[in-house]
Design a protein around this motif. Structure first.
Motif, PDB file in Angstrom:
ATOM      1  N   ARG A  70      47.935  27.398  41.927  1.00 17.05           N
ATOM      2  CA  ARG A  70      47.046  26.970  40.840  1.00 17.05           C
ATOM      3  C   ARG A  70      46.605  28.121  39.935  1.00 17.05           C
ATOM      4  N   PHE A  71      46.284  29.278  40.517  1.00 17.34           N
ATOM      5  CA  PHE A  71      45.821  30.368  39.658  1.00 17.34           C
ATOM      6  C   PHE A  71      46.973  31.090  38.964  1.00 17.34           C
ATOM      7  N   ALA A  72      48.106  31.184  39.648  1.00 14.52           N
ATOM      8  CA  ALA A  72      49.286  31.768  39.003  1.00 14.52           C
ATOM      9  C   ALA A  72      49.641  30.948  37.762  1.00 14.52           C
ATOM     10  N   ARG A  73      49.586  29.630  37.905  1.00 16.67           N
ATOM     11  CA  ARG A  73      49.895  28.748  36.761  1.00 16.67           C
ATOM     12  C   ARG A  73      48.875  28.881  35.650  1.00 16.67           C
ATOM     13  N   LEU A  74      47.614  28.910  36.044  1.00 15.38           N
ATOM     14  CA  LEU A  74      46.551  28.996  35.041  1.00 15.38           C
ATOM     15  C   LEU A  74      46.654  30.288  34.238  1.00 15.38           C
ATOM     16  N   PHE A  75      46.747  31.403  34.964  1.00 18.52           N
ATOM     17  CA  PHE A  75      46.777  32.676  34.254  1.00 18.52           C
ATOM     18  C   PHE A  75      48.070  32.846  33.455  1.00 18.52           C
ATOM     19  N   ALA A  76      49.170  32.249  33.937  1.00 10.27           N
ATOM     20  CA  ALA A  76      50.436  32.307  33.188  1.00 10.27           C
ATOM     21  C   ALA A  76      50.254  31.677  31.804  1.00 10.27           C
ATOM     22  N   GLU A  77      49.399  30.650  31.727  1.00  8.27           N
ATOM     23  CA  GLU A  77      49.147  30.012  30.431  1.00  8.27           C
ATOM     24  C   GLU A  77      48.447  30.959  29.466  1.00  8.27           C
ATOM     25  N   TYR A  78      47.819  31.993  30.011  1.00  2.00           N
ATOM     26  CA  TYR A  78      47.156  33.001  29.165  1.00  2.00           C
ATOM     27  C   TYR A  78      47.927  34.324  29.205  1.00  2.00           C
ATOM     28  N   GLU A  79      49.214  34.193  29.524  1.00  2.00           N
ATOM     29  CA  GLU A  79      50.136  35.321  29.556  1.00  2.00           C
ATOM     30  C   GLU A  79      49.684  36.472  30.451  1.00  2.00           C
ATOM     31  N   LYS A  80      49.152  36.083  31.596  1.00  2.00           N
ATOM     32  CA  LYS A  80      48.759  37.075  32.569  1.00  2.00           C
ATOM     33  C   LYS A  80      49.426  36.728  33.898  1.00  2.00           C
ATOM     34  N   GLU A  81      50.137  37.714  34.466  1.00  2.00           N
ATOM     35  CA  GLU A  81      50.820  37.443  35.718  1.00  2.00           C
ATOM     36  C   GLU A  81      49.916  37.884  36.880  1.00  2.00           C
ATOM     37  N   VAL A  82      49.600  36.949  37.747  1.00  2.00           N
ATOM     38  CA  VAL A  82      48.759  37.301  38.894  1.00  2.00           C
ATOM     39  C   VAL A  82      49.403  36.787  40.178  1.00  2.00           C
ATOM     40  N   ASP A  83      48.999  37.376  41.296  1.00  2.00           N
ATOM     41  CA  ASP A  83      49.454  36.897  42.602  1.00  2.00           C
ATOM     42  C   ASP A  83      48.584  35.690  42.979  1.00  2.00           C
ATOM     43  N   GLY A  84      49.187  34.514  42.934  1.00  2.00           N
ATOM     44  CA  GLY A  84      48.440  33.274  43.144  1.00  2.00           C
ATOM     45  C   GLY A  84      47.745  33.217  44.494  1.00  2.00           C
ATOM     46  N   ARG A  85      48.396  33.770  45.485  1.00  2.00           N
ATOM     47  CA  ARG A  85      47.864  33.737  46.837  1.00  2.00           C
ATOM     48  C   ARG A  85      46.633  34.638  46.972  1.00  2.00           C
ATOM     49  N   GLU A  86      46.786  35.859  46.452  1.00  2.00           N
ATOM     50  CA  GLU A  86      45.658  36.812  46.496  1.00  2.00           C
ATOM     51  C   GLU A  86      44.467  36.279  45.715  1.00  2.00           C
TER      52      GLU A  86
END
Ligand SMILES: [Mg+2]
Length: 235
Positions: A70-86
């Motif tokens: 969910r967070f990997a997808r959300l931040f991807a929409e704002y062009e930010k790559e994050v580790d979804g699990r972390e």
């Protein structure tokens, strides 16, 4: 109101204000990324998260897929790559601190304690829900806590309710009422499992036409009044 011996309470947005806790947790998460949480971003997260949990409730994806993407997808929409699990770990650490009550919840549960057998029935992550129950002081007021993660099934699935009923001493469907804010998870699920239902419709949502809850209340105080003169488990 009929006489009941056993009351099953949903937790999020029925007793504890999940939305307030979620808002605080999201704020912390975004500020850690150097971003500010706008209403638009928060709304986008809620929609994305709701869709994912809906797919989970329908058995289409696993819980891990929900919380790890969910967070990997959300931040991807704002062009930010994050580790979804972390990020989800961080989010849940923040979320665990959130124990705001829904108006009247503390008074309601205190007034029912000792008069009824009380259980929590919640879809969620065991660690998070248990911490919130402990921190809010609700934990000792309940006879048992049922969390979907531990039961390996979730509301509204029949397997969830079957597992709950099997664990409750001298359970009878006629003596049991479920109270919850989700029409799908709590009301549809409870009715399909053969127990009476009370829809806590705090936001005055339109009632889906296909089934009727046994009761509907806008405020927890209403439920408290309905249960006031009832004999409860002595009967
Ligand atoms: Mg709920």
């Amino acid at each position: 109101m009929k006489s009941y011996k056993t009351l099953l309470f949903d937790l999020d947005d029925t007793l504890l204000d999940f939305k307030a806790a979620e808002q605080e947790a999201l704020k912390s998460l975004f500020s850690a990324q150097g971003m500010s949480l706008t209403d638009k971003v928060a709304a986008r997260y809620r929609l994305l998260n709701k869709d994912l949990w809906q797919s989970f409730e329908e058995g289409k994806i696993t819980k891990e897929e929900v919380i790890h993407t969910r967070f990997a997808r959300l931040f991807a929409e704002y062009e930010k790559e994050v580790d979804g699990r972390e990020m989800d770990d961080d989010y849940r650490k923040h979320l665990e601190r959130g124990v705001q009550f829904v108006a009247g919840a503390r008074e309601l549960v205190s007034s029912l304690h000792g008069r009824f057998s009380l259980y929590i029935v919640t879809n969620g992550i065991a660690r998070t829900q248990l911490k919130r129950l402990h921190d809010s002081g609700l934990y000792p007021l309940f006879d048992g806590i049922f969390i979907s993660e531990e039961l390996k099934a979730q509301k509204p699935m029949n397997a969830f309710f079957k597992a709950v009923f099997a664990e409750i001493p001298s359970f009878t469907p006629a003596g049991t009422l479920i109270i919850g804010d989700s029409f799908n998870a709590d009301i549809r699920g409870g009715q399909a499992a053969g127990i009476d239902t009370c829809w806590f419709n705090r936001h005055n949502l339109p009632r889906p036409g296909d089934i009727q809850p046994t009761y509907e209340v806008r405020e927890l105080q209403e439920l408290q009044r309905l249960l006031q003169d009832k004999p409860g488990k002595q009967n």
